[in-house]
Design an enzyme around this catalytic site. Structure first.
Site, PDB file in Angstrom:
ATOM      1  N   ARG A 164      30.015  13.739 -27.956  1.00 14.95           N
ATOM      2  CA  ARG A 164      31.281  13.846 -27.237  1.00 14.95           C
ATOM      3  C   ARG A 164      31.874  15.223 -27.499  1.00 14.95           C
ATOM      4  O   ARG A 164      31.785  15.751 -28.616  1.00 14.95           O
ATOM      5  CB  ARG A 164      32.265  12.745 -27.677  1.00 14.95           C
ATOM      6  CG  ARG A 164      31.894  11.346 -27.213  1.00 14.95           C
ATOM      7  CD  ARG A 164      32.023  11.195 -25.702  1.00 14.95           C
ATOM      8  NE  ARG A 164      31.813   9.822 -25.244  1.00 14.95           N
ATOM      9  CZ  ARG A 164      30.647   9.317 -24.872  1.00 14.95           C
ATOM     10  NH1 ARG A 164      29.553  10.081 -24.945  1.00 14.95           N
ATOM     11  NH2 ARG A 164      30.573   8.065 -24.445  1.00 14.95           N
ATOM     12  N   GLU A 193      36.888  16.921 -19.612  1.00 16.63           N
ATOM     13  CA  GLU A 193      35.956  16.686 -18.511  1.00 16.63           C
ATOM     14  C   GLU A 193      36.712  16.140 -17.303  1.00 16.63           C
ATOM     15  O   GLU A 193      37.506  15.209 -17.455  1.00 16.63           O
ATOM     16  CB  GLU A 193      34.853  15.707 -18.943  1.00 16.63           C
ATOM     17  CG  GLU A 193      34.003  16.228 -20.084  1.00 16.63           C
ATOM     18  CD  GLU A 193      32.926  15.241 -20.525  1.00 16.63           C
ATOM     19  OE1 GLU A 193      32.776  14.166 -19.893  1.00 16.63           O
ATOM     20  OE2 GLU A 193      32.222  15.544 -21.507  1.00 16.63           O
ATOM     21  N   HIS A 212      27.996  16.188 -18.112  1.00 13.74           N
ATOM     22  CA  HIS A 212      27.912  14.874 -18.755  1.00 13.74           C
ATOM     23  C   HIS A 212      27.022  13.941 -17.924  1.00 13.74           C
ATOM     24  O   HIS A 212      27.383  12.799 -17.631  1.00 13.74           O
ATOM     25  CB  HIS A 212      29.301  14.255 -18.943  1.00 13.74           C
ATOM     26  CG  HIS A 212      29.337  13.200 -20.018  1.00 13.74           C
ATOM     27  ND1 HIS A 212      30.488  12.853 -20.687  1.00 13.74           N
ATOM     28  CD2 HIS A 212      28.357  12.417 -20.540  1.00 13.74           C
ATOM     29  CE1 HIS A 212      30.230  11.902 -21.579  1.00 13.74           C
ATOM     30  NE2 HIS A 212      28.937  11.611 -21.500  1.00 13.74           N
TER      31      HIS A 212
END
Length: 252
Positions: A164, A193, A212
């Protein structure tokens, strides 16, 4: 049950104190993230950006490359994803050092040459050519890879984050990449994000960015749903132990 391995988006004090059993989809994404990790290592070892520039310029110029064989991969967060990375790294002939909260759990792991507790993160940085962040995001891991920790990295080290974004101090990471104290970074996750358009990460030539999505296979949602429907739901109905239980207080 979550359809992801990470549960940081639903953890709370209320959930931790409740009697609700929480399970996750651990193992559904480990293989593809490990493949991405090795690709990111090779991206920098073989200098893929230079290859692409030379192809674009029709420039046939030989240059030296690095081997992954004999290099050291440090893995921060030696859970299912971290171990999957170690398995592939070993196939490439790499040395593997790992960091986890309970190092005794991996003392005899055949894919891990050395395992450290969290207090030895600086030692892992000093030994590693490629540092893979594969830890879950919890209160304990947020900012774990701090500016001070990054200062212990080898000058030519590469940071790869498949965990993360907030685990790494992103401002400190950008400074290290801009100054050349780090060779590069492969980031499938970022602190915010989607990554803001004004982030310096977009402009850095020594950063491999992906949105991601390196676990976003064609079947990942189906597989994680099938795991719930075919495995944990029948176990729950029958009063059996569930697979992939999550420690709600620890966050993984």
């Amino acid at each position: 049950q979550t359809r992801s391995a990470g549960v940081d988006f639903i953890t709370s004090q209320g959930l931790a104190q409740s009697s609700v059993t929480l399970t996750n989809a651990k193992g559904m994404y480990s293989s593809t993230l490990a493949e991405y990790t090795m690709m990111a290592c090779s991206y920098f070892a073989k200098d893929l950006p230079r290859l692409l520039r030379q192809k674009s310029a029709k420039n046939w110029e030989k240059y030296n490359v690095l081997e992954l064989r004999g290099a050291t991969m440090g893995i921060i967060g030696y859970g299912d994803i971290g171990r999957a990375c170690a398995i592939l790294a070993k196939a490439y002939g790499m040395k593997v050092v790992a960091l986890r909260r309970k190092p005794k759990l991996s003392m005899f792991d055949p894919y891990c040459d050395q395992v450290y507790g969290n207090e030895d993160i600086s030692k892992l940085m000093e030994e590693s050519d490629y540092v893979v962040v594969a830890a879950p995001l919890t209160e304990a891991t947020k900012g774990l890879v701090s500016r001070d920790v990054l200062s212990h990295a080898k000058k030519d080290a590469v940071i790869i984050n498949v965990g993360r974004g907030p685990i790494i101090d992103e401002a400190a990471l950008i400074d290290a990449l801009q100054s050349g104290s780090l060779k590069g970074a492969g980031l499938d996750v970022t602190a915010i994000e989607p990554l803001p358009a004004d982030s310096p990460l977009w402009e850095l030539d020594n950063v491999l960015l992906s949105p991601h999505s390196m676990d976003n296979t064609a079947t990942f949602e189906l597989e994680s749903t099938e795991f719930f429907v075919n495995e944990n739901l029948p176990r729950f109905v029958r009063g059996m132990d569930l697979l992939n239980p999550v420690d709600k207080s620890a966050g993984y």
